[in-house]
Motif scaffolding. Structure first.
Motif, PDB file in Angstrom:
ATOM      1  N   VAL A  17       0.840  -1.199   0.000  1.00  0.00           N
ATOM      2  CA  VAL A  17       0.000   0.000   0.000  1.00  0.00           C
ATOM      3  C   VAL A  17       0.874   1.248   0.000  1.00  0.00           C
ATOM      4  CG1 VAL A  17      -1.734   1.313   1.288  1.00  0.00           C
ATOM      5  CG2 VAL A  17      -1.953  -1.168   1.076  1.00  0.00           C
ATOM      6  N   ALA A  18       1.965   1.227   0.741  1.00  0.00           N
ATOM      7  CA  ALA A  18       2.886   2.368   0.745  1.00  0.00           C
ATOM      8  C   ALA A  18       3.470   2.599  -0.648  1.00  0.00           C
ATOM      9  CB  ALA A  18       4.011   2.124   1.758  1.00  0.00           C
ATOM     10  N   GLU A  19       3.818   1.509  -1.318  1.00  0.00           N
ATOM     11  CA  GLU A  19       4.358   1.608  -2.683  1.00  0.00           C
ATOM     12  C   GLU A  19       3.344   2.245  -3.629  1.00  0.00           C
ATOM     13  OE1 GLU A  19       5.386  -1.498  -6.329  1.00  0.00           O
ATOM     14  OE2 GLU A  19       5.391  -2.224  -4.251  1.00  0.00           O
ATOM     15  N   PHE A  20       2.088   1.801  -3.518  1.00  0.00           N
ATOM     16  CA  PHE A  20       1.042   2.322  -4.404  1.00  0.00           C
ATOM     17  C   PHE A  20       0.728   3.786  -4.094  1.00  0.00           C
ATOM     18  CE2 PHE A  20      -0.585  -2.301  -4.392  1.00  0.00           C
ATOM     19  CZ  PHE A  20       0.347  -2.657  -5.358  1.00  0.00           C
ATOM     20  N   LEU A  21       0.752   4.153  -2.820  1.00  0.00           N
ATOM     21  CA  LEU A  21       0.512   5.553  -2.449  1.00  0.00           C
ATOM     22  C   LEU A  21       1.636   6.454  -2.973  1.00  0.00           C
ATOM     23  CD1 LEU A  21      -0.787   5.166   1.213  1.00  0.00           C
ATOM     24  CD2 LEU A  21      -2.104   6.025  -0.741  1.00  0.00           C
ATOM     25  N   ALA A  53      -3.944   2.313   4.618  1.00  0.00           N
ATOM     26  CA  ALA A  53      -3.676   3.542   3.850  1.00  0.00           C
ATOM     27  C   ALA A  53      -3.765   4.777   4.730  1.00  0.00           C
ATOM     28  CB  ALA A  53      -4.663   3.648   2.689  1.00  0.00           C
ATOM     29  N   TYR A  54      -4.793   4.856   5.556  1.00  0.00           N
ATOM     30  CA  TYR A  54      -4.974   6.041   6.401  1.00  0.00           C
ATOM     31  C   TYR A  54      -3.941   6.099   7.518  1.00  0.00           C
ATOM     32  CZ  TYR A  54      -9.347   6.609   3.876  1.00  0.00           C
ATOM     33  OH  TYR A  54     -10.277   6.782   2.888  1.00  0.00           O
ATOM     34  N   ASP A  55      -3.499   4.944   8.009  1.00  0.00           N
ATOM     35  CA  ASP A  55      -2.418   4.948   9.004  1.00  0.00           C
ATOM     36  C   ASP A  55      -1.136   5.493   8.398  1.00  0.00           C
ATOM     37  OD1 ASP A  55      -3.998   3.965  11.005  1.00  0.00           O
ATOM     38  OD2 ASP A  55      -3.283   1.893  10.867  1.00  0.00           O
ATOM     39  N   LEU A  56      -0.887   5.133   7.139  1.00  0.00           N
ATOM     40  CA  LEU A  56       0.318   5.624   6.470  1.00  0.00           C
ATOM     41  C   LEU A  56       0.245   7.126   6.215  1.00  0.00           C
ATOM     42  CD1 LEU A  56       0.809   2.687   3.939  1.00  0.00           C
ATOM     43  CD2 LEU A  56       2.448   3.364   5.700  1.00  0.00           C
ATOM     44  N   LEU A  57      -0.937   7.611   5.844  1.00  0.00           N
ATOM     45  CA  LEU A  57      -1.116   9.035   5.544  1.00  0.00           C
ATOM     46  C   LEU A  57      -1.323   9.872   6.803  1.00  0.00           C
ATOM     47  CD1 LEU A  57      -3.459   8.650   2.456  1.00  0.00           C
ATOM     48  CD2 LEU A  57      -1.065   9.384   2.415  1.00  0.00           C
ATOM     49  N   GLY A  58      -1.896   9.253   7.840  1.00  0.00           N
ATOM     50  CA  GLY A  58      -2.112   9.935   9.112  1.00  0.00           C
ATOM     51  C   GLY A  58      -3.398  10.728   9.165  1.00  0.00           C
ATOM     52  N   GLU A  59      -3.868  10.962  10.382  1.00  0.00           N
ATOM     53  CA  GLU A  59      -4.980  11.866  10.662  1.00  0.00           C
ATOM     54  C   GLU A  59      -6.303  11.423  10.049  1.00  0.00           C
ATOM     55  OE1 GLU A  59      -3.249  15.567   9.236  1.00  0.00           O
ATOM     56  OE2 GLU A  59      -2.679  16.080  11.274  1.00  0.00           O
ATOM     57  N   ALA A  60      -6.619  10.127  10.181  1.00  0.00           N
ATOM     58  CA  ALA A  60      -7.915   9.619   9.741  1.00  0.00           C
ATOM     59  C   ALA A  60      -8.183   8.283  10.421  1.00  0.00           C
ATOM     60  CB  ALA A  60      -7.973   9.459   8.233  1.00  0.00           C
ATOM     61  N   ASP A  61      -9.453   8.008  10.680  1.00  0.00           N
ATOM     62  CA  ASP A  61      -9.871   6.758  11.312  1.00  0.00           C
ATOM     63  C   ASP A  61     -10.951   6.101  10.463  1.00  0.00           C
ATOM     64  OD1 ASP A  61      -8.295   6.834  13.778  1.00  0.00           O
ATOM     65  OD2 ASP A  61      -9.536   8.570  14.287  1.00  0.00           O
ATOM     66  N   ARG A  67      -8.022   7.292  -4.243  1.00  0.00           N
ATOM     67  CA  ARG A  67      -7.899   6.513  -5.480  1.00  0.00           C
ATOM     68  C   ARG A  67      -7.243   5.155  -5.251  1.00  0.00           C
ATOM     69  NH1 ARG A  67     -11.160   6.780  -8.665  1.00  0.00           N
ATOM     70  NH2 ARG A  67     -11.240   4.555  -8.260  1.00  0.00           N
ATOM     71  N   VAL A  68      -6.153   5.122  -4.513  1.00  0.00           N
ATOM     72  CA  VAL A  68      -5.467   3.851  -4.278  1.00  0.00           C
ATOM     73  C   VAL A  68      -6.375   2.897  -3.519  1.00  0.00           C
ATOM     74  CG1 VAL A  68      -3.595   2.753  -2.975  1.00  0.00           C
ATOM     75  CG2 VAL A  68      -3.117   4.737  -4.410  1.00  0.00           C
ATOM     76  N   THR A  69      -7.052   3.418  -2.506  1.00  0.00           N
ATOM     77  CA  THR A  69      -7.947   2.582  -1.706  1.00  0.00           C
ATOM     78  C   THR A  69      -9.073   2.017  -2.558  1.00  0.00           C
ATOM     79  OG1 THR A  69      -7.445   3.925   0.249  1.00  0.00           O
ATOM     80  CG2 THR A  69      -9.396   2.536   0.348  1.00  0.00           C
ATOM     81  N   LEU A  70      -9.689   2.869  -3.356  1.00  0.00           N
ATOM     82  CA  LEU A  70     -10.780   2.408  -4.214  1.00  0.00           C
ATOM     83  C   LEU A  70     -10.295   1.400  -5.253  1.00  0.00           C
ATOM     84  CD1 LEU A  70     -12.917   5.613  -4.918  1.00  0.00           C
ATOM     85  CD2 LEU A  70     -13.645   3.553  -3.696  1.00  0.00           C
ATOM     86  N   ASN A  71      -9.160   1.677  -5.880  1.00  0.00           N
ATOM     87  CA  ASN A  71      -8.659   0.764  -6.911  1.00  0.00           C
ATOM     88  C   ASN A  71      -8.517  -0.656  -6.380  1.00  0.00           C
ATOM     89  OD1 ASN A  71      -8.533   2.817  -8.756  1.00  0.00           O
ATOM     90  ND2 ASN A  71      -6.304   3.012  -8.743  1.00  0.00           N
TER      91      ASN A  71
END
Length: 281
Positions: A10-14, A55-63, A95-99
């Motif tokens: 997921v980090a790679e795709f982000l 994905a949100y853990d990697l980006l931060g500030e979302a639950d 986008r990454v999450t939806l894909n």
């Protein structure tokens, strides 16, 4: 799914998608707190609920909160997940999450339909290694979510001798003898056969699994009678969601279906923040 591999993927795709930053969001009030929903737009089976929290853990500030579990059959218009966080995180990760979720849900849905069409609980439906490079972890998890079984994950998952290996060794019997002479007792050996004589050779040497390659259901049923029950039979080659029903009652232990993962129709899923309006026409 292996959580370490999942996070790395997921980090790679982000990284691929974000590049040097989200130009669409940077000039907007990206610190604003938003709530968004993942909504399916067609009936199917949900798969990929592990993706948003990673994905949100990697980006931060979302639950993220999953509203249904993987493997749940849902109807069009149903909310399957809720996320609350900054606009920057929600919009950048969309986008990454939806894909991934769309693809995985599409595979799970197709797998379930294929099993339904086969309508034979004595035959397991498996995937193959015909997956898109980089997505095997997700594709194979989706097959299991849809009720199918995983074949080899990679080339270390067992010995499978196919036409090119057999040609290299000089025949079915020669290939099996060479391999079994070297292998330890915990590594199974599968070999592909295309003729009755090859089948008899495979039985004589003692393959663990014999693949009947590109054989019609009648031939599979006939050849099955020549194989001891201690040897598993795989039917393979050209089998699809549309044709698998013909293999009901053929006697195979499992059938491998490559197009579960190499001919994917993603399940339509959208992401909308509260207050957004999506036109239906």
């Amino acid at each position: 799914m292996n959580p370490l591999l999942l996070k790395d993927k997921v980090a790679e795709f982000l990284k691929e998608d974000i590049g040097f930053g989200d130009f669409s969001a940077r000039y907007l009030p990206i610190d604003k707190q938003l709530t968004g929903y993942f909504i399916v737009k067609q009936a199917g089976i949900v798969c990929g609920q592990q993706i948003p929290p990673v994905a949100y853990d990697l980006l931060g500030e979302a639950d993220y909160t999953a509203l249904v579990a993987d493997g749940t059959t849902v109807s069009a218009g149903q909310k399957i997940g809720k996320v609350t966080g900054t606009a920057a995180t929600l919009l950048t990760g969309e986008r990454v999450t939806l894909n991934l979720m769309q693809r995985m849900s599409g595979i799970a849905t197709k797998t379930a339909r294929t099993i339904h069409n086969l309508d034979d609980a004595t035959i397991k439906v498996t995937d193959t290694r015909k997956t898109t490079p980089g997505l095997r972890l997700f594709d194979k998890y989706a097959v299991k979510t849809g009720g199918g079984f995983n074949h080899r994950f990679d080339l270390t998952g067992g010995v499978m001798l196919k036409d090119n290996h057999i040609a290299l060794a000089g025949g079915v019997k020669e290939a099996l003898i060479r391999v079994k002479r070297q292998l330890g007792p915990l590594t199974p050996v599968e070999i592909e056969v295309e003729t009755k004589q090859e089948l008899l050779d495979a039985v004589a040497v003692g393959a663990d699994v014999i693949m009947f390659d590109n054989q019609n259901p009648a031939t599979v049923k006939q050849w099955r009678q020549l194989v001891p029950k201690t040897i598993k039979i795989e039917a393979s080659g050209g089998i699809s969601e549309a044709t698998i029903s013909h293999f009901k009652g053929c006697g195979a232990d499992f059938t491998s279906v490559g197009n579960l993962t190499n001919d994917v129709s993603p399940l339509d899923i959208s992401f909308l923040v509260a207050g957004a309006v999506k036109k239906t026409s």
